[in-house]
Design an enzyme around this catalytic site. Structure first.
Site, PDB file in Angstrom:
ATOM      1  N   VAL A  16       9.585  -0.642  43.157  1.00 53.21           N
ATOM      2  CA  VAL A  16       8.763   0.500  42.718  1.00 53.21           C
ATOM      3  C   VAL A  16       9.062   1.740  43.566  1.00 53.21           C
ATOM      4  O   VAL A  16       9.210   2.850  43.034  1.00 53.21           O
ATOM      5  CB  VAL A  16       7.261   0.143  42.758  1.00 53.21           C
ATOM      6  N   LYS A 207      -5.177  -7.335  37.410  1.00 52.14           N
ATOM      7  CA  LYS A 207      -5.133  -6.134  36.555  1.00 52.14           C
ATOM      8  C   LYS A 207      -6.388  -6.052  35.676  1.00 52.14           C
ATOM      9  O   LYS A 207      -6.940  -4.971  35.462  1.00 52.14           O
ATOM     10  CB  LYS A 207      -3.864  -6.159  35.707  1.00 52.14           C
TER      11      LYS A 207
HETATM   12  N1  HSE Z   1       5.065  -8.744  38.121  1.00 54.16           N
HETATM   13  C1  HSE Z   1       4.433  -7.719  37.377  1.00 54.16           C
HETATM   14  C2  HSE Z   1       4.650  -7.990  35.906  1.00 54.16           C
HETATM   15  C3  HSE Z   1       5.006  -6.373  37.771  1.00 54.16           C
HETATM   16  O1  HSE Z   1       5.516  -8.788  35.576  1.00 54.16           O
HETATM   17  O2  HSE Z   1       3.949  -7.412  35.083  1.00 54.16           O
HETATM   18  C4  HSE Z   1       4.264  -5.205  37.199  1.00 54.16           C
HETATM   19  O3  HSE Z   1       2.936  -5.157  37.636  1.00 54.16           O
END
Ligand code: HSE
Length: 393
Positions: A16, A207
């Site tokens: 990132v 998330k």
């Molecule tokens: N490992 C996470 C995914 C990266 O595959 O969505 C992005 O948040």
């Protein structure tokens, strides 16, 4: 207005951080025009500069000491792209304490400590932005926090992990085996440092905790979110699903039951092939939001990868720079009121697909039907099962 550059420091230079560097340097001219002042990368801290990288960084920008970034008075925005909670949280809190705006893509840290971080930011009247933490490039945080702020959100449903969506797509479309598909996702830079976080739904639950807290205005305890990953899914599950007109997707679902009670869960789902989320393949993510006034909103884009996540983080940097340029930091604080009550999974109603391997002899189906009949509304956790969600999308 001054045209002095606004200096940025970056902590962590992995996938990132690299994507962010490229976006901010490639688009420096247009960003200057949009902010009204140059946005300048002044220092980047990483513990290992020998690691092979696609992006070359001038030696004078590099340091191995995060404190050189945090304690540099000329740096106004600190970007944290280290990941994990261990060192990142301390650095972020120190940056806020030093009066700097903070941008982070760290979903685990925001899911678990977002409340404390945002309280500290409010006390200092600085910005903390985290668009890159959920859905890669998808502008879902800003959409929920600002665009839909006047609405009452009742439901969020989405594919929020690129790695698992990539694996499921490869298993279904290319008949690639799970381990090989995971390795591809790792090579493409989608997976977490420990891919268990992806395949067991931990990343998606982090998330969902962030999204549901913003959408519903109550903090969510990520440890209380019901979670199943995709590690138990076999190629035959996908084949049976396809024969019945479904695809298997790892979904993150949050629904309002009443003003203080919410259903929040992450697990594999059998989605009808005609469902809009069924068409979201590979590393793409999509997030569907239902509100009382807006009705339905759906956002789609790349959920993982250097440039898509880099541009989401870059957008936050530009926004922080704009707020600094206009003396308007702390404009969009956390609006959560208290902790959400999460409805236990046993009380959530959902149709369930169960696959069983049985002896091919008379009476077996009857016996199974009797067992199901004597346990209405219940199923055992260890059964191979997938929730059926035709949804109302
Ligand atoms: N490992 C996470 C995914 C990266 O595959 O969505 C992005 O948040």
């Amino acid at each position: 207005m001054s045209n002095e550059p606004i200096n940025v420091g970056i902590l962590g230079f992995g996938v990132v951080g690299g994507g962010l560097y490229k976006v901010l340097t490639d688009n420096a001219e247009s960003i200057t025009q949009r902010v009204g002042r140059p946005v300048n990368i002044r220092k980047i801290a990483d513990i290992d500069w020998d690691r092979p990288r696609d992006i070359e960084v001038p030696v004078e920008l590099r340091t191995t000491d995060a404190n050189e970034v945090i304690n540099d008075d000329a740096i106004r925005i600190v970007v944290e792209t280290i990941g994990g909670v261990k060192s990142a949280l301390g650095f972020v809190m120190a940056a806020i304490e030093a009066g700097k705006s903070v941008v982070t893509s760290n979903k685990e840290m925001i899911a678990k400590h977002g409340g404390d971080i945002l309280d500290a930011a409010a006390a200092k009247s600085v910005d903390v932005q985290f668009e890159g933490a959920v859905g890669g490039v998808i502008p879902i945080i800003r959409t929920l926090k600002e665009s839909l702020d006047a609405d009452q959100i009742d439901e969020i449903m989405g594919i929020v992990n690129g790695t698992t969506n990539y694996i499921l797509t490869q298993m279904s479309r290319e008949k690639v085996e799970f381990d090989k598909a995971l390795k591809e996702a790792q090579d493409l830079g989608y997976a977490e440092a420990d891919p268990t976080d992806d395949i067991e739904g931990i990343d998606a639950a982090n998330k969902l905790a962030i999204l549901s807290a913003i959408a519903f205005g109550h903090r969510m305890d990520v440890d209380r979110i019901y979670r199943e990953g995709i590690s138990q899914i076999l190629p035959e599950d996908i084949a049976y699903a396809e024969r019945m007109g479904y695809v298997v997707k790892l979904l993150a679902i949050a629904r309002r039951h009443d003003d203080d009670e919410f259903e929040v869960r992450v697990h594999p789902v059998l989605l009808a092939e005609t469902h809009p989320l069924a068409a979201v393949v590979g590393p793409f993510n999509a997030i569907f939001v239902r509100g009382q006034a807006c009705d339905e909103v759906m956002l789609y884009g790349r959920g993982a990868g250097a440039l898509p996540t880099g541009v989401a983080v870059g957008g936050d940097v530009v926004d922080c720079a704009r707020n600094l340029a206009h003396g308007a930091t702390g404009r969009v604080p956390c609006a959560c009121v208290g902790q959400a009550e999460i409805v236990p999974m046993g009380e959530v109603k959902s149709r369930v697909y169960v696959r069983m391997r049985v002896k091919d002899q008379p009476g077996v189906l009857g016996a199974i039907a009797t067992i199901f009949g004597s346990h209405p509304g219940r199923y055992r956790r260890q059964d191979r099962r997938h929730h059926l969600d035709h949804a109302r999308v």
